[in-house]
Design a protein around this motif. Structure first.
Motif, PDB file in Angstrom:
ATOM      1  N   LYS A 428       0.823  -1.209   0.000  1.00  0.00           N
ATOM      2  CA  LYS A 428       0.000   0.000   0.000  1.00  0.00           C
ATOM      3  C   LYS A 428       0.856   1.257   0.000  1.00  0.00           C
ATOM      4  O   LYS A 428       1.846   1.357   0.731  1.00  0.00           O
ATOM      5  CB  LYS A 428      -0.904  -0.006   1.236  1.00  0.00           C
ATOM      6  CG  LYS A 428      -1.887   1.132   1.310  1.00  0.00           C
ATOM      7  CD  LYS A 428      -2.789   1.004   2.536  1.00  0.00           C
ATOM      8  CE  LYS A 428      -3.810   2.136   2.591  1.00  0.00           C
ATOM      9  NZ  LYS A 428      -4.700   2.021   3.777  1.00  0.00           N
ATOM     10  N   THR A 430       0.988   4.754   1.363  1.00  0.00           N
ATOM     11  CA  THR A 430       0.338   5.234   2.590  1.00  0.00           C
ATOM     12  C   THR A 430      -0.027   6.710   2.572  1.00  0.00           C
ATOM     13  O   THR A 430      -0.818   7.154   3.408  1.00  0.00           O
ATOM     14  CB  THR A 430       1.249   4.970   3.803  1.00  0.00           C
ATOM     15  OG1 THR A 430       2.508   5.642   3.610  1.00  0.00           O
ATOM     16  CG2 THR A 430       1.487   3.479   3.990  1.00  0.00           C
ATOM     17  N   ASP A 433      -3.717   7.835  -1.692  1.00  0.00           N
ATOM     18  CA  ASP A 433      -4.521   6.635  -1.930  1.00  0.00           C
ATOM     19  C   ASP A 433      -4.813   6.388  -3.413  1.00  0.00           C
ATOM     20  O   ASP A 433      -5.007   5.238  -3.815  1.00  0.00           O
ATOM     21  CB  ASP A 433      -5.838   6.737  -1.148  1.00  0.00           C
ATOM     22  CG  ASP A 433      -6.547   5.396  -1.077  1.00  0.00           C
ATOM     23  OD1 ASP A 433      -5.911   4.413  -0.647  1.00  0.00           O
ATOM     24  OD2 ASP A 433      -7.724   5.319  -1.479  1.00  0.00           O
ATOM     25  N   ASP A 434      -4.829   7.438  -4.235  1.00  0.00           N
ATOM     26  CA  ASP A 434      -5.117   7.241  -5.657  1.00  0.00           C
ATOM     27  C   ASP A 434      -4.126   6.269  -6.301  1.00  0.00           C
ATOM     28  O   ASP A 434      -4.469   5.545  -7.244  1.00  0.00           O
ATOM     29  CB  ASP A 434      -5.062   8.575  -6.400  1.00  0.00           C
ATOM     30  CG  ASP A 434      -6.250   9.474  -6.080  1.00  0.00           C
ATOM     31  OD1 ASP A 434      -7.120   9.045  -5.291  1.00  0.00           O
ATOM     32  OD2 ASP A 434      -6.300  10.601  -6.604  1.00  0.00           O
ATOM     33  N   ASN A 436      -2.949   3.588  -5.149  1.00  0.00           N
ATOM     34  CA  ASN A 436      -3.210   2.181  -4.828  1.00  0.00           C
ATOM     35  C   ASN A 436      -4.090   1.476  -5.856  1.00  0.00           C
ATOM     36  O   ASN A 436      -4.114   0.243  -5.918  1.00  0.00           O
ATOM     37  CB  ASN A 436      -3.826   2.075  -3.433  1.00  0.00           C
ATOM     38  CG  ASN A 436      -2.821   2.410  -2.351  1.00  0.00           C
ATOM     39  OD1 ASN A 436      -1.708   1.888  -2.350  1.00  0.00           O
ATOM     40  ND2 ASN A 436      -3.194   3.306  -1.435  1.00  0.00           N
TER      41      ASN A 436
END
Length: 449
Positions: A428, A430, A433-434, A436
């Protein structure tokens, strides 16, 4: 199921081999599950029209019992080379119908590597898969896990990992030839569009607005596999799929998987703590860029300091001041290891390593060669590992994490000028988030890993 298949799977399930360069003692190989190396494997090829054809020729001393390709016209040269092999268009049909297959060599486009490799391992077959191992990070992690659980012999197609140069680099760096290495420049000066790599000169930079008629002999639905469906166009197949995000891993997967191999091994790298893309030239939501730089940061490891790894794509890195006038960087790509006591430069596959300047190379007293050498081809190393119950040189436990490194570089290129913090255990990013969404790409309905 033939004798070789039965014995090999039983042996590998109990062999317990560990370590990148391990050799199993001869007395172990002489046990009741040992099969003579003189016995031939039954090998199948999947994706045999391009690089897969060369791979199959390298395996020609074994029994080539089956060939599978969604484009029979493109694969005709392999069918002609191995006229006794059964011919298929769907690997799932091949696995269901033909039970005598011991091992499978996969050289399809990147986006289908994972589903085919997984199906082969779940069928108990040894697997050679061309680089990069997978199209996304989740797939790589799952294949490495599945290979360990299945107890099969695996290999990724990075031939430099079976060659001399990589071993010399390891021995020299571990000997302290250039001291502590805290920065590395790696590069590939090729591009997929003019004025670079001429083979790709006809690539379109945007998705065609209108498809073309599917050529005779090609099953387009099977070629698309787990990717989102789109109409056929010559700009995707044959050959030019690699520059499209939906199908290929770009130059990072094409040459990065080769070039970063010596860095990953010699400096005993794990996952980076962060990656950042910059200097993006060309490319868009459909195709990989022509030029980019990716900066990886790695924490200190046992015996190694923290590392900054710079990947230059479609360009060369800054020229080291230690490189003599009139002497060029390696053509197409290579690596520059920067130590606090000197520099080592090598080519794409770890080939032709030298301390620079040449006076430093001449003054260096080389250490003894302590790492086992591999005789023959990279495919041959895989075949010999199957027959002896050892690990192949670039098995999925190694090549999976190496592939993840390259794929992280691709994620960084999707979100340039933004440092992405990477949690490797949880797969991930951290702090953004885009990003991921690119760690695990969605599959088309009807496909699963």
């Amino acid at each position: 199921m033939n004798k070789l298949t039965t014995n090999r799977r039983r042996f590998i399930g109990t062999a317990g081999t560990t370590g990148l360069f391990q050799i199993v003692p001869r007395h172990v190989l002489g046990g009741p599950n040992y099969t003579s190396p003189s016995e031939k494997l039954n090998i199948a090829g999947i994706g045999v029209g391009g690089m897969g054809h060369a791979n199959m020729l390298a395996c020609a001393k074994e029994n080539i019992v089956a060939l599978c390709d969604v484009d029979h016209k493109y694969a005709a040269k392999s069918f002609e080379a191995f006229p006794k092999a059964a011919v298929y268009k769907d690997y799932r049909v091949m696995f269901e119908k033909q039970k005598d297959i011991d091992a499978v060599l996969i050289a399809t486009p990147d986006h289908t590597h994972a589903v085919i490799s997984m199906a082969a391992m779940q069928s108990g077959k040894h697997v050679f898969c061309q680089k990069p191992l997978t199209h996304d990070i989740y797939e790589s992690r799952m294949l490495a896990k599945a290979a360990k659980e299945a107890g099969v012999v695996t290999q990724m197609g990075i031939q430099g990992h079976s060659q001399e140069g990589l071993r010399l680099i390891c021995e020299w760096i571990w000997d302290g030839a250039i001291g502590d290495v805290s920065e590395v420049d790696a590069w590939c000066s090729l591009m997929y569009s003019p004025p670079g790599h001429a083979f790709w000169s006809s690539i379109l930079q945007d998705r065609p607005k209108q498809g073309q008629s599917v050529p005779s002999g090609l099953d387009w639905d099977r070629w698309i596999g787990p990717a989102a469906m789109r109409e056929y166009h010559r700009c995707y197949h044959p050959g030019s799929w690699r520059c499209w995000w939906d199908f290929g891993c770009g130059m990072m997967g094409d040459r990065g998987a080769h070039t970063l191999d010596s860095v990953f091994t010699a400096l005993k790298l794990g996952a980076p703590s962060s990656i950042e893309g910059s200097g993006i030239v060309g490319g868009n939501a459909e195709v990989h860029p022509d030029k980019a730089k990716v900066t990886y940061l790695f924490p200190a490891r046992d015996g190694f300091p923290a590392l900054k790894l710079n990947w230059y794509e479609g360009q060369e890195p800054p020229r080291p001041k230690e490189l003599e006038e009139g002497r060029n960087l390696h053509e197409q790509g290579g690596v520059i290891f920067k130590g606090d006591k000197g520099i080592i430069m090598c080519g794409v596959y770890g080939n032709s390593p030298r301390l620079i300047p040449e006076t430093a190379m001449r003054a260096y007293k080389r250490p003894a060669k302590t790492l086992p050498r591999i005789k023959g081809s990279h495919e041959g190393n895989w075949i010999n590992a199957i027959k002896s119950g050892t690990k192949a040189s670039a098995d999925f436990s190694y090549s999976g994490p190496l592939t993840e490194l390259a794929l992280l570089g691709n994620i960084a290129k999707r979100f340039p000028n933004r440092k992405l913090d990477w949690d490797n255990e949880n797969m991930k990013v951290t702090n953004f988030d885009d990003a991921n969404a690119w760690v695990r790409r969605p599959y088309r309905a009807g496909w699963s890993l």
